[in-house]
Enzyme design. Sequence first.
Site, PDB file in Angstrom:
ATOM      1  N   ASN A   1     -42.521  12.695 -55.889  1.00  0.00           N
ATOM      2  CA  ASN A   1     -42.220  11.346 -55.558  1.00  0.00           C
ATOM      3  C   ASN A   1     -42.679  10.275 -55.415  1.00  0.00           C
ATOM      4  OD1 ASN A   1     -42.656  10.796 -53.308  1.00  0.00           O
ATOM      5  ND2 ASN A   1     -41.501  12.281 -52.085  1.00  0.00           N
TER       6      ASN A   1
ATOM      7  N   HIS B   1     -29.845  15.432 -42.179  1.00  0.00           N
ATOM      8  CA  HIS B   1     -30.477  14.329 -40.902  1.00  0.00           C
ATOM      9  C   HIS B   1     -29.481  13.328 -40.462  1.00  0.00           C
ATOM     10  CE1 HIS B   1     -34.558  14.123 -43.471  1.00  0.00           C
ATOM     11  NE2 HIS B   1     -34.690  14.845 -43.629  1.00  0.00           N
TER      12      HIS B   1
ATOM     13  N   ARG C   1     -31.778  17.162 -37.452  1.00  0.00           N
ATOM     14  CA  ARG C   1     -32.809  15.118 -37.333  1.00  0.00           C
ATOM     15  C   ARG C   1     -32.651  14.187 -36.684  1.00  0.00           C
ATOM     16  NH1 ARG C   1     -37.232  13.482 -42.084  1.00  0.00           N
ATOM     17  NH2 ARG C   1     -35.372  11.602 -42.213  1.00  0.00           N
TER      18      ARG C   1
ATOM     19  N   TYR D   1     -38.805   3.133 -41.982  1.00  0.00           N
ATOM     20  CA  TYR D   1     -38.453   4.200 -43.246  1.00  0.00           C
ATOM     21  C   TYR D   1     -37.901   5.845 -42.354  1.00  0.00           C
ATOM     22  CZ  TYR D   1     -40.322   8.210 -45.147  1.00  0.00           C
ATOM     23  OH  TYR D   1     -40.460   9.497 -46.599  1.00  0.00           O
TER      24      TYR D   1
ATOM     25  N   ASP E   1     -38.659  13.590 -37.159  1.00  0.00           N
ATOM     26  CA  ASP E   1     -39.668  13.456 -37.414  1.00  0.00           C
ATOM     27  C   ASP E   1     -40.739  12.322 -37.559  1.00  0.00           C
ATOM     28  OD1 ASP E   1     -41.677  13.241 -39.911  1.00  0.00           O
ATOM     29  OD2 ASP E   1     -40.067  13.903 -41.448  1.00  0.00           O
TER      30      ASP E   1
ATOM     31  N   HIS F   1     -43.687  11.207 -39.256  1.00  0.00           N
ATOM     32  CA  HIS F   1     -43.720  10.235 -40.521  1.00  0.00           C
ATOM     33  C   HIS F   1     -45.254  10.373 -40.858  1.00  0.00           C
ATOM     34  CE1 HIS F   1     -39.281   9.737 -42.312  1.00  0.00           C
ATOM     35  NE2 HIS F   1     -39.453  10.157 -42.459  1.00  0.00           N
TER      36      HIS F   1
ATOM     37  N   GLU G   1     -42.396  16.222 -36.295  1.00  0.00           N
ATOM     38  CA  GLU G   1     -42.668  16.393 -37.337  1.00  0.00           C
ATOM     39  C   GLU G   1     -43.638  15.445 -38.117  1.00  0.00           C
ATOM     40  OE1 GLU G   1     -40.025  17.149 -40.123  1.00  0.00           O
ATOM     41  OE2 GLU G   1     -40.600  16.012 -42.014  1.00  0.00           O
TER      42      GLU G   1
ATOM     43  N   GLU H   1     -45.384  18.628 -44.909  1.00  0.00           N
ATOM     44  CA  GLU H   1     -44.967  18.629 -46.740  1.00  0.00           C
ATOM     45  C   GLU H   1     -45.279  18.075 -47.656  1.00  0.00           C
ATOM     46  OE1 GLU H   1     -41.716  16.681 -45.201  1.00  0.00           O
ATOM     47  OE2 GLU H   1     -42.526  14.485 -46.120  1.00  0.00           O
TER      48      GLU H   1
ATOM     49  N   ARG I   1     -44.152  22.457 -43.558  1.00  0.00           N
ATOM     50  CA  ARG I   1     -43.435  22.548 -44.251  1.00  0.00           C
ATOM     51  C   ARG I   1     -43.820  23.121 -45.573  1.00  0.00           C
ATOM     52  NH1 ARG I   1     -39.668  20.208 -43.536  1.00  0.00           N
ATOM     53  NH2 ARG I   1     -40.143  18.391 -44.125  1.00  0.00           N
TER      54      ARG I   1
ATOM     55  N   HIS J   1     -40.093  22.099 -46.807  1.00  0.00           N
ATOM     56  CA  HIS J   1     -39.032  20.653 -46.920  1.00  0.00           C
ATOM     57  C   HIS J   1     -38.216  20.840 -47.724  1.00  0.00           C
ATOM     58  CE1 HIS J   1     -40.602  16.288 -49.075  1.00  0.00           C
ATOM     59  NE2 HIS J   1     -40.044  16.260 -48.206  1.00  0.00           N
TER      60      HIS J   1
ATOM     61  N   ASP K   1     -35.619  13.799 -53.223  1.00  0.00           N
ATOM     62  CA  ASP K   1     -36.462  13.971 -53.979  1.00  0.00           C
ATOM     63  C   ASP K   1     -36.748  15.035 -54.451  1.00  0.00           C
ATOM     64  OD1 ASP K   1     -38.029  13.759 -51.632  1.00  0.00           O
ATOM     65  OD2 ASP K   1     -38.977  11.967 -51.799  1.00  0.00           O
TER      66      ASP K   1
ATOM     67  N   GLU L   1     -34.940  22.135 -44.422  1.00  0.00           N
ATOM     68  CA  GLU L   1     -34.314  21.398 -44.401  1.00  0.00           C
ATOM     69  C   GLU L   1     -33.387  21.097 -45.638  1.00  0.00           C
ATOM     70  OE1 GLU L   1     -37.331  18.606 -45.416  1.00  0.00           O
ATOM     71  OE2 GLU L   1     -36.471  16.189 -45.038  1.00  0.00           O
TER      72      GLU L   1
ATOM     73  N   TRP M   1     -54.347   6.246 -40.538  1.00  0.00           N
ATOM     74  CA  TRP M   1     -54.787   6.472 -41.296  1.00  0.00           C
ATOM     75  C   TRP M   1     -54.830   8.506 -40.350  1.00  0.00           C
ATOM     76  CZ3 TRP M   1     -56.037   2.257 -38.827  1.00  0.00           C
ATOM     77  CH2 TRP M   1     -56.303   2.100 -37.393  1.00  0.00           C
TER      78      TRP M   1
HETATM   79  O1  LIG Z   1     -39.392  15.279 -44.125  1.00  0.00           O
HETATM   80  C1  LIG Z   1     -38.575  14.610 -44.777  1.00  0.00           C
HETATM   81  O2  LIG Z   1     -37.484  14.894 -45.449  1.00  0.00           O
HETATM   82  C2  LIG Z   1     -39.188  13.176 -45.213  1.00  0.00           C
HETATM   83  O3  LIG Z   1     -40.696  12.983 -45.172  1.00  0.00           O
HETATM   84  C3  LIG Z   1     -39.296  13.180 -46.562  1.00  0.00           C
HETATM   85  O4  LIG Z   1     -40.047  14.310 -47.178  1.00  0.00           O
HETATM   86  C4  LIG Z   1     -39.811  12.072 -47.486  1.00  0.00           C
HETATM   87  O5  LIG Z   1     -39.149  10.923 -47.431  1.00  0.00           O
HETATM   88  C5  LIG Z   1     -40.163  12.690 -48.945  1.00  0.00           C
HETATM   89  O6  LIG Z   1     -39.318  13.394 -49.231  1.00  0.00           O
HETATM   90 MG   LIG Z   2     -40.592  14.905 -43.323  1.00  0.00          MG
END
Ligand SMILES: O=C(O)[C@@H](O)[C@H](O)[C@H](O)CO
Ligand SMILES: [Mg+2]
Length: 431
Positions: A65, A150, A175, A187, A238, A240, A264, A290, A311, A340, A344, A367, A431
């Site tokens: 992606n 989700h 999730r 996000y 998650d 992120h 996660e 992921e 993942r 994962h 996307d 997932e 970071w």
């Molecule tokens: O765990 C998840 O599904 C998110 O982190 C997505 O993977 C992210 O938007 C990129 O694919």
């Molecule tokens: Mg994720």
Amino acid sequence: MVECRAVFPCFLVSLVSFVSLVPPIARAMKITNARVIVCCPGRNFVTLKIETDQGLAGIGDATLNGRELSVASYLSEHVIPCLIGRDAHQIEDIWQYLYKGAYWRRGPVTMSAIAAVDTALWDLKAKAAGLPLYQLLGGKSRTGVMVYGHANGSDIEQTVDEVLRYVEAGYQAIRAQSGVPGLDKVYGVGKGRLFYEPADADLPSEHDWSSEKYLRHTPRLFERIREKIGFEPHLLHDVHHRLTPIEAARLGKALEPCQLFWMEDATPAENQQAFRLIRQHTTTPLAVGEVFNTIWDCKELIENQLIDYIRSTVVHAGGITHLRRIADLAALYQVRTGCHGATDLSPVCMGAALHFDIWVPNFGIQEYMHHTEETDAVFPHSYRFERGMLYPGDSAGHGVEIDEALAAKYPYQRAYLPVNRQQHDGTLWSW
Ligand SMILES: O=C(O)[C@@H](O)[C@H](O)[C@H](O)CO
Ligand SMILES: [Mg+2]
């Protein structure tokens, strides 16, 4: 002369009988053509199709992606020319050739390209054998594949409502993500409704971030969900990659009473040892991977037992061939898989991952977000969802095809995931 005449027919006879005794699956299956198909029936997908002299075709997902076109050109310019004429059955040799032969090893673009070839070749081998792919891996280790969906909401109550919808739909694992008071956009918290948010069209959007606000809010979200649904359904969250290790440790500790299935991407994992600090403070299970692309990205995490779930999935970690190596290493340390499965990743990746999931001994969870109807139409597939589980189906290969004429109606559209900046001073995070 007499001798020669006697020998020649003999040789012919043995050649004929030898050829007829070789079962079709053991004969070379020459790659005659391969092409890359880019389409956007909701999200951008890159698909590799490999054709052979036996009339069979196999497909693999090459979607990375936000960097889709780089993998498409890597395949067209540098990989496909090397594939023509090779024996599609030699999956391992082709994998090693593309990994070691390119001089440049690893990296998401390279590994997604290798994954696409590898997935298409496993698809072909299984089709040639007339077997669903999981049979070639070693057969089923379980009856079905437990998935998590989700639940997203802009605040706690909306997220709780979404969680309840998943419970009603029969999900065993959910999730949960929620908007954070005082942060405009967060996000992973789009308008959920059983679908994940689409990527932002055009250039990446920028979100504000505050670890303090997020850390105050998130434990309350999970306390509220547990009050509503009890402790039976698994809950996941998650982060992120947006916390520092010590912040993540604090969140893990605060969430312990809510008994999460996993937390996660608690912190970025380029420094694998960062997870040691989190681990020293909390028993909340940790999942990461992921964005990993090889076994080297998780070697220390696994060998030091710093995580509970890995993942990585088929498309970003070198295909079935490499993912299997990661899973085998993980099994030695009781680390389980949690592939994962965001929207996307194309249905081709999902199909292949489900064959892997139903076989892999140290399976944890998969997932699963529903793709758009347009995406499902472009990629007809044999996998199906039923009461919180996915089943890969029993058609030969990985069970996913591509309708190329339909795909051509959805050209590539530039789209990216967002970036985060610190709310108080705009520093790019994290970071
Ligand atoms: O765990 C998840 O599904 C998110 O982190 C997505 O993977 C992210 O938007 C990129 O694919
Ligand atoms: Mg994720």
